[in-house]
Design a protein around this motif. Structure first.
Motif, short mmCIF file in Angstrom:
data_model
loop_
_atom_site.label_atom_id
_atom_site.label_comp_id
_atom_site.label_asym_id
_atom_site.label_seq_id
_atom_site.Cartn_x
_atom_site.Cartn_y
_atom_site.Cartn_z
N CYS A 63 -1.08 -7.71 -4.64
CA CYS A 63 -1.06 -6.32 -4.18
C CYS A 63 -2.13 -6.08 -3.12
O CYS A 63 -1.86 -5.48 -2.07
CB CYS A 63 -1.28 -5.36 -5.34
N ASP A 64 -3.33 -6.57 -3.38
CA ASP A 64 -4.42 -6.41 -2.41
C ASP A 64 -4.10 -7.08 -1.09
O ASP A 64 -4.30 -6.49 -0.02
CB ASP A 64 -5.73 -6.97 -2.97
N LYS A 82 -1.73 -2.58 6.15
CA LYS A 82 -2.65 -1.68 6.85
C LYS A 82 -2.99 -2.21 8.24
O LYS A 82 -3.08 -1.44 9.20
CB LYS A 82 -3.93 -1.49 6.04
N ARG A 139 6.43 0.98 4.53
CA ARG A 139 5.96 1.49 3.23
C ARG A 139 6.98 1.21 2.12
O ARG A 139 6.64 0.71 1.05
CB ARG A 139 5.66 2.98 3.31
N LEU A 156 7.15 -2.48 1.37
CA LEU A 156 5.98 -2.91 0.59
C LEU A 156 6.17 -2.57 -0.88
O LEU A 156 5.96 -3.41 -1.76
CB LEU A 156 4.71 -2.26 1.12
N LYS A 157 6.58 -1.33 -1.16
CA LYS A 157 6.79 -0.91 -2.55
C LYS A 157 7.83 -1.80 -3.23
O LYS A 157 7.64 -2.23 -4.37
CB LYS A 157 7.23 0.55 -2.61
N THR A 190 -1.30 -5.23 0.78
CA THR A 190 -1.80 -3.94 1.25
C THR A 190 -2.67 -4.10 2.49
O THR A 190 -2.53 -3.34 3.45
CB THR A 190 -2.57 -3.22 0.13
N GLU A 250 4.81 2.51 9.93
CA GLU A 250 4.43 3.00 8.60
C GLU A 250 5.61 3.43 7.74
O GLU A 250 5.74 3.00 6.59
CB GLU A 250 3.42 4.14 8.69
N LEU A 266 6.38 -5.36 -3.86
CA LEU A 266 5.44 -5.38 -4.97
C LEU A 266 6.14 -5.17 -6.31
O LEU A 266 5.77 -5.78 -7.31
CB LEU A 266 4.33 -4.33 -4.76
#
Length: 106
Positions: free
Chosen positions: A53-54, A61, A75, A78-79, A57, A71, A82
């Protein structure tokens, strides 16, 4: 959310050792040694998930800082990514429980 799910199999296995609780996935209980292995595996998977996750993320970013128009599109990707990784961790933990229950883990 996925981390909470990842703990479900381990918590259910531990609950099967408690009096008055229904067994997790079979009528067999895990030994204290197996429960220790399960707790260690759960912690390992949680740490791996947190690191993933880190990492994702930070990368996202960085990409958004280069192109802010990304973005909204990135987004949701990414969700979903994960979430999929979390589900893989949950399934890996469930498989580990099955192996413990069958005595296939040293």
């Amino acid at each position: 959310e996925s981390l909470a799910k990842a703990s479900t199999a381990a918590d259910a296995a531990e609950a099967s050792k408690s009096p008055g609780r229904a067994p997790a996935s079979s009528s067999r209980s895990l030994s204290e040694s197996s429960l220790g292995k399960l707790r260690a595996k759960k912690a390992e998977l949680e740490e791996s998930y947190r690191q993933d996750c880190d990492t994702f993320t930070v990368v996202v970013k960085m990409l958004i800082s280069k192109d802010p128009q990304l973005e909204s599109r990135i987004r949701s990707a990414l969700k979903e990514t994960l979430r999929e990784i979390g589900q893989q961790c949950v399934e890996e933990l469930r498989d580990y429980v099955r192996h413990l229950e069958s005595g296939q883990v040293p």
